[in-house]
Scaffold this active site. Structure first.
Site, PDB file in Angstrom:
ATOM      1  N   ARG A  72       0.790  -1.089  -0.052  1.00 51.28           N
ATOM      2  CA  ARG A  72       0.008   0.189  -0.045  1.00 51.28           C
ATOM      3  C   ARG A  72       0.684   1.195  -0.273  1.00 51.28           C
ATOM      4  O   ARG A  72       1.774   1.202   0.765  1.00 51.28           O
ATOM      5  CB  ARG A  72      -0.926   0.090   1.336  1.00 51.28           C
ATOM      6  N   ASP A  73       0.393   2.209  -0.922  1.00 49.11           N
ATOM      7  CA  ASP A  73       0.970   3.657  -0.737  1.00 49.11           C
ATOM      8  C   ASP A  73       0.978   4.312   0.542  1.00 49.11           C
ATOM      9  O   ASP A  73      -0.086   4.109   1.038  1.00 49.11           O
ATOM     10  CB  ASP A  73       0.566   4.449  -2.060  1.00 49.11           C
ATOM     11  N   ILE A  74       1.956   4.847   0.902  1.00 50.10           N
ATOM     12  CA  ILE A  74       1.973   5.473   2.292  1.00 50.10           C
ATOM     13  C   ILE A  74       1.430   6.853   2.354  1.00 50.10           C
ATOM     14  O   ILE A  74       0.535   7.603   3.328  1.00 50.10           O
ATOM     15  CB  ILE A  74       3.441   5.856   2.702  1.00 50.10           C
TER      16      ILE A  74
ATOM     17  N   ASN B  77       4.835   6.658 -13.268  1.00 46.30           N
ATOM     18  CA  ASN B  77       5.628   8.227 -13.611  1.00 46.30           C
ATOM     19  C   ASN B  77       6.930   7.718 -13.767  1.00 46.30           C
ATOM     20  O   ASN B  77       7.477   6.986 -13.191  1.00 46.30           O
ATOM     21  CB  ASN B  77       5.364   8.866 -11.971  1.00 46.30           C
TER      22      ASN B  77
ATOM     23  N   VAL C  55      10.162   8.240  -6.456  1.00 46.54           N
ATOM     24  CA  VAL C  55      10.773   7.219  -5.784  1.00 46.54           C
ATOM     25  C   VAL C  55      11.542   6.346  -7.085  1.00 46.54           C
ATOM     26  O   VAL C  55      10.701   6.155  -7.828  1.00 46.54           O
ATOM     27  CB  VAL C  55      10.137   6.467  -4.912  1.00 46.54           C
TER      28      VAL C  55
ATOM     29  N   HIS D 109       8.020   1.703 -10.316  1.00 45.06           N
ATOM     30  CA  HIS D 109       6.928   1.051  -9.614  1.00 45.06           C
ATOM     31  C   HIS D 109       5.440   1.264 -10.513  1.00 45.06           C
ATOM     32  O   HIS D 109       5.251   2.613 -11.170  1.00 45.06           O
ATOM     33  CB  HIS D 109       6.561   1.566  -8.060  1.00 45.06           C
TER      34      HIS D 109
ATOM     35  N   HIS E 237       1.590   2.192 -10.122  1.00 49.13           N
ATOM     36  CA  HIS E 237       0.493   2.607  -9.357  1.00 49.13           C
ATOM     37  C   HIS E 237      -0.851   1.899  -9.449  1.00 49.13           C
ATOM     38  O   HIS E 237      -1.277   2.162 -10.752  1.00 49.13           O
ATOM     39  CB  HIS E 237       0.360   4.071  -9.127  1.00 49.13           C
TER      40      HIS E 237
HETATM   41  P1  DGP Z   1       6.068   8.378  -7.817  1.00 52.64           P
HETATM   42  O1  DGP Z   1       5.681  10.004  -7.607  1.00 52.64           O
HETATM   43  O2  DGP Z   1       5.426   7.762  -8.762  1.00 52.64           O
HETATM   44  O3  DGP Z   1       7.409   8.110  -7.373  1.00 52.64           O
HETATM   45  O4  DGP Z   1       5.428   7.769  -6.326  1.00 52.64           O
HETATM   46  C1  DGP Z   1       6.071   7.353  -5.357  1.00 52.64           C
HETATM   47  C2  DGP Z   1       5.010   6.776  -4.089  1.00 52.64           C
HETATM   48  O5  DGP Z   1       5.783   6.072  -3.222  1.00 52.64           O
HETATM   49  C3  DGP Z   1       4.163   8.198  -3.540  1.00 52.64           C
HETATM   50  O6  DGP Z   1       2.871   7.956  -3.583  1.00 52.64           O
HETATM   51  C4  DGP Z   1       4.443   7.797  -2.062  1.00 52.64           C
HETATM   52  C5  DGP Z   1       4.880   6.607  -1.968  1.00 52.64           C
HETATM   53  N1  DGP Z   1       5.981   6.163  -0.966  1.00 52.64           N
HETATM   54  C6  DGP Z   1       7.008   7.034  -0.683  1.00 52.64           C
HETATM   55  N2  DGP Z   1       7.827   6.488   0.366  1.00 52.64           N
HETATM   56  C7  DGP Z   1       6.931   5.280   0.649  1.00 52.64           C
HETATM   57  C8  DGP Z   1       7.380   4.352   1.847  1.00 52.64           C
HETATM   58  O7  DGP Z   1       8.320   4.276   2.781  1.00 52.64           O
HETATM   59  N3  DGP Z   1       6.439   3.338   1.847  1.00 52.64           N
HETATM   60  C9  DGP Z   1       5.135   3.659   0.991  1.00 52.64           C
HETATM   61  N4  DGP Z   1       4.607   2.142   1.502  1.00 52.64           N
HETATM   62  N5  DGP Z   1       5.039   4.281   0.156  1.00 52.64           N
HETATM   63  C10 DGP Z   1       5.641   5.416   0.012  1.00 52.64           C
END
Ligand code: DGP
Length: 116
Positions: A30-32, A88, A97, A101, A103
């Site tokens: 899950r996205d944080i 992205n 990040v 990945h 989404h």
């Molecule tokens: P992007 O902008 O496409 O690089 O999306 C990165 C996503 O990663 C963003 O929606 C928040 C998520 N994210 C960042 N750090 C963490 C983390 O430590 N854990 C989790 N579960 N999600 C994270």
């Protein structure tokens, strides 16, 4: 594995992540910072920084990421209602990040993005 990559650490279970699916090739968690009621990130277990570094030998892996997304959408009960898959890439693409990945977002009617 890249030592300074947060998603590599989640895959390796070195830091917590709410993992909803994992196999030999991909992990989904899950996205944080969820942008939708269901917001899951599907990542390759091996470190690939972005789409820009994907090459021919990764073709099956990219397919596996999408198959995992389909499975998670079913698990989460949003497959029939619909969902969005987004990758992205790079600064102007909104990537934050640098571990590839996908989404998976759903659980509500998503607005249509404006690209201009
Ligand atoms: P992007 O902008 O496409 O690089 O999306 C990165 C996503 O990663 C963003 O929606 C928040 C998520 N994210 C960042 N750090 C963490 C983390 O430590 N854990 C989790 N579960 N999600 C994270």
């Amino acid at each position: 594995m890249s030592d300074d990559c947060i998603f590599c650490k989640i895959v390796a279970k070195e830091i917590p992540g709410e993992i909803v699916y994992a196999d030999e090739y991909v992990t989904a968690f899950r996205d944080i910072q969820p942008a939708a009621p269901v917001h899951v990130l599907i990542v390759p277990n091996k470190h690939i920084p972005s789409m820009n570094e994907v090459d021919e030998e990764d073709a099956v892996l990219i397919g596996r990421m999408h198959l995992a997304a389909k499975q998670v959408a079913e698990q989460e009960g949003i497959a029939e209602r619909g969902y969005r898959l987004v990758i992205n890439t790079g600064d102007e693409g909104g990537q934050v990040v640098y571990h590839l990945h996908l989404h998976l977002m759903g659980g509500k009617k998503l607005s249509i993005p404006k690209y201009n």
